[in-house]
Motif scaffolding. Structure first.
Motif, mmCIF file in Angstrom:
data_model
loop_
_atom_site.group_PDB
_atom_site.id
_atom_site.type_symbol
_atom_site.label_atom_id
_atom_site.label_comp_id
_atom_site.label_asym_id
_atom_site.label_seq_id
_atom_site.Cartn_x
_atom_site.Cartn_y
_atom_site.Cartn_z
ATOM 1 N N ARG A 91 64.001 -7.389 38.750
ATOM 2 C CA ARG A 91 64.029 -8.850 38.911
ATOM 3 C C ARG A 91 62.942 -9.355 39.856
ATOM 4 N N GLY A 92 62.163 -8.469 40.410
ATOM 5 C CA GLY A 92 61.115 -8.904 41.332
ATOM 6 C C GLY A 92 60.264 -7.721 41.720
ATOM 7 N N GLY A 93 59.393 -7.942 42.683
ATOM 8 C CA GLY A 93 58.520 -6.856 43.114
ATOM 9 C C GLY A 93 57.535 -7.383 44.128
ATOM 10 N N LEU A 94 56.735 -6.467 44.671
ATOM 11 C CA LEU A 94 55.803 -6.845 45.711
ATOM 12 C C LEU A 94 54.451 -6.200 45.428
ATOM 13 N N LEU A 95 53.398 -7.020 45.503
ATOM 14 C CA LEU A 95 52.038 -6.514 45.380
ATOM 15 C C LEU A 95 51.347 -6.694 46.731
ATOM 16 N N ALA A 96 50.325 -5.879 46.990
ATOM 17 C CA ALA A 96 49.545 -6.051 48.216
ATOM 18 C C ALA A 96 48.064 -6.107 47.867
ATOM 19 N N CYS A 97 47.390 -7.171 48.296
ATOM 20 C CA CYS A 97 45.954 -7.331 48.030
ATOM 21 C C CYS A 97 45.171 -6.273 48.798
ATOM 22 N N GLN A 98 44.224 -5.610 48.133
ATOM 23 C CA GLN A 98 43.380 -4.607 48.784
ATOM 24 C C GLN A 98 42.006 -5.176 49.112
ATOM 25 N N ALA A 99 41.303 -5.611 48.097
ATOM 26 C CA ALA A 99 39.934 -6.089 48.312
ATOM 27 C C ALA A 99 39.594 -7.102 47.232
ATOM 28 N N GLN A 100 38.670 -8.000 47.542
ATOM 29 C CA GLN A 100 38.265 -8.990 46.553
ATOM 30 C C GLN A 100 37.402 -8.310 45.502
ATOM 31 N N SER A 101 37.747 -8.501 44.232
ATOM 32 C CA SER A 101 37.012 -7.843 43.150
ATOM 33 C C SER A 101 36.107 -8.807 42.395
ATOM 34 N N GLY A 102 36.178 -10.081 42.715
ATOM 35 C CA GLY A 102 35.296 -11.051 42.061
ATOM 36 C C GLY A 102 35.377 -12.388 42.764
ATOM 37 N N PRO A 103 34.316 -13.221 42.623
ATOM 38 C CA PRO A 103 34.319 -14.531 43.277
ATOM 39 C C PRO A 103 35.173 -15.537 42.509
ATOM 40 N N GLN A 104 35.504 -16.631 43.163
ATOM 41 C CA GLN A 104 36.105 -17.746 42.433
ATOM 42 C C GLN A 104 35.013 -18.403 41.602
ATOM 43 N N VAL A 105 35.237 -18.520 40.299
ATOM 44 C CA VAL A 105 34.235 -19.123 39.418
ATOM 45 C C VAL A 105 34.853 -20.319 38.709
ATOM 46 N N MET A 106 34.317 -21.507 38.972
ATOM 47 C CA MET A 106 34.795 -22.675 38.251
ATOM 48 C C MET A 106 33.979 -22.836 36.979
ATOM 49 N N PRO A 107 34.637 -23.137 35.859
ATOM 50 C CA PRO A 107 33.844 -23.448 34.662
ATOM 51 C C PRO A 107 33.101 -24.764 34.889
ATOM 52 N N PRO A 108 32.126 -25.080 34.025
ATOM 53 C CA PRO A 108 31.396 -26.342 34.174
ATOM 54 C C PRO A 108 32.362 -27.533 34.087
ATOM 55 N N ASP A 109 31.910 -28.699 34.508
ATOM 56 C CA ASP A 109 32.772 -29.888 34.500
ATOM 57 C C ASP A 109 32.865 -30.454 33.081
ATOM 58 N N LEU A 110 33.607 -29.732 32.266
ATOM 59 C CA LEU A 110 33.701 -30.034 30.833
ATOM 60 C C LEU A 110 35.168 -30.188 30.441
ATOM 61 N N TRP A 111 35.487 -31.280 29.779
ATOM 62 C CA TRP A 111 36.831 -31.469 29.243
ATOM 63 C C TRP A 111 36.796 -31.208 27.742
ATOM 64 N N LEU A 112 37.896 -30.675 27.227
ATOM 65 C CA LEU A 112 38.066 -30.675 25.769
ATOM 66 C C LEU A 112 39.145 -31.685 25.435
ATOM 67 N N MET A 113 38.787 -32.685 24.635
ATOM 68 C CA MET A 113 39.758 -33.643 24.122
ATOM 69 C C MET A 113 39.945 -33.353 22.639
ATOM 70 N N PHE A 114 41.191 -33.194 22.220
ATOM 71 C CA PHE A 114 41.427 -32.877 20.807
ATOM 72 C C PHE A 114 42.718 -33.528 20.347
ATOM 73 N N ALA A 115 42.791 -33.756 19.050
ATOM 74 C CA ALA A 115 43.985 -34.372 18.454
ATOM 75 C C ALA A 115 44.958 -33.277 18.040
ATOM 76 N N PRO A 116 46.101 -33.183 18.716
ATOM 77 C CA PRO A 116 47.044 -32.109 18.382
ATOM 78 C C PRO A 116 47.701 -32.359 17.026
ATOM 79 N N VAL A 117 47.991 -31.287 16.328
ATOM 80 C CA VAL A 117 48.697 -31.435 15.053
ATOM 81 C C VAL A 117 49.917 -30.520 15.102
ATOM 82 N N LYS A 118 49.825 -29.358 14.519
ATOM 83 C CA LYS A 118 50.981 -28.467 14.531
ATOM 84 C C LYS A 118 50.983 -27.626 15.799
ATOM 85 N N LYS A 119 52.174 -27.151 16.164
ATOM 86 C CA LYS A 119 52.351 -26.434 17.423
ATOM 87 C C LYS A 119 51.473 -25.187 17.503
ATOM 88 N N ALA A 120 51.481 -24.385 16.452
ATOM 89 C CA ALA A 120 50.727 -23.129 16.498
ATOM 90 C C ALA A 120 49.233 -23.411 16.640
#
Lengths: 239, 239
Positions: free
Chosen positions: A61-90
């Motif tokens: 039902r739970g657990g514990l992790l411990a951070c060791q070392a940073q393996s990569g930087p924080q990378v933000m994607p470009p300032d891009l939005w996707l606007m789309f017309a939803p149709v079916k759920k899948a």
């Protein structure tokens, strides 16, 4: 080598930082993926980059992790939005997943004149976006916004540039070479296309660029990937 | 206005030409789509362009259409193959569908070092390609070839240029502007990527161009659409 199993957590990450797992996370790591004490996981939280963590405690039902070392930087994607017309759920789920892989920073379902959508559960789509980020190696999970009516959204539009796929457009290659960097949104219409009113409204705005996605009729998810590809290649993080 | 319902038939098409329907086609048109005598259908056969036809006879096990007038020319997609490593059935079907929408002329499943594929039913995938052509407005149905081993395929390679998505490649934008027209193949690896041997083999061939598909890990179907987009935009029929 980066850990293959990645988990997005709502928790600060840093050297020696311990991270308690939710029941769902514990079930995924220990029940589904069969990890145990000492095994390595990649962690990210949207702001602290990616961290290599080891399993300290594994329970049902739970657990514990411990951070060791940073393996990569924080990378933000470009300032891009996707606007789309939803149709079916899948299909909506699929478009959300593709938007994350393709590096959209924010995902906005829009209701157009020809949108005939099933009810969209934003919380479920947000969970799909999180899973997609875990799988595609991203450190940012795009926000999935509440669906909005396209006409109202455009009425309050604040100048962010819009790249929209227009079936009546020609010569996409020409216009793409001149795209300016900066905040953008890619807009994909429903499979019935935009209405005449929507098309002329979009074409009349200073901030819009119409592109052609070729001579065949693309499904919405194909059009989304194609338009995001063209943008990423022209002014995004694929350059 | 072109007919919304399109059907690919194995039959010559021309003015006044009558076309007998198979049991499956009759079921689709009259059972599923509820068409009846006098209704209009678009027909194509891969060589005679698109024809407007009317229903003359509608039965449960068959039926008869009559061609009225040509509604569109025969359009061949560019001489582009999509080669991809099949994995699961649903994903393979999806890639085949996307390849048709994106205008590949031929689809070749390839078995790579890291391909761990379910058995691929070429006849079923060919049927998916046909359906996709009917839906996307194409007049050509790409052939789905029998799966082949990538190493053997490359050993006999005849000079067709290959655009392959290489996770270790950078600067895709630069190389794309210089793509030469002519016969091409887009090659997408499996989700585990190419092996070192495959990568150095590909890089050592004169006819190959490696491209980057950005900093995130794309699923195979996303990579296929993205790479086909870049090619179509650079030298294909999206220009």
């Amino acid at each position: 080598m980066k850990p293959k199993i990645r988990l997005c957590v709502e928790h600060p990450l840093g050297e020696g930082q311990q991270v308690a797992l939710t029941r769902e996370q514990a079930h995924y790591l220990f029940g589904v993926m069969r990890l145990g004490p000492g095994d390595v996981v990649g962690l990210f939280n949207g702001c602290d980059g990616e961290w290599r963590a080891t399993v300290e405690d594994a329970g049902k039902r739970g657990g514990l992790l411990a951070c060791q070392a940073q393996s990569g930087p924080q990378v933000m994607p470009p300032d891009l939005w996707l606007m789309f017309a939803p149709v079916k759920k899948a299909q909506t789920q699929f478009i959300v997943e593709k938007a994350v892989e393709m590096g959209a920073r924010r995902i906005l379902p829009v209701l157009t004149a020809f949108t005939n959508s099933e009810r969209l559960r934003v919380d479920k789509q947000q969970a799909h976006a999180l899973e997609a980020a875990e799988q595609c190696g991203a450190t940012h999970v795009p926000e999935v916004a509440e669906p909005q009516r396209l006409d109202r959204l455009l009425a309050d539009w604040q100048g962010r540039r819009i790249l929209f796929a227009d079936e009546s457009a020609v010569g996409g290659a020409v216009s793409l070479s001149g795209l300016e960097p900066g905040p953008w949104a890619v807009l994909i219409g429903p499979e019935g296309g935009f209405s005449e009113a929507e098309r002329s409204r979009l074409r009349g705005m200073d901030c819009t660029t119409a592109i052609s996605l070729g001579p065949r009729i693309l499904r919405a998810e194909t059009a989304a990937v194609a338009a995001l590809t063209l943008w990423q290649q022209a002014v995004g993080d694929w350059r």
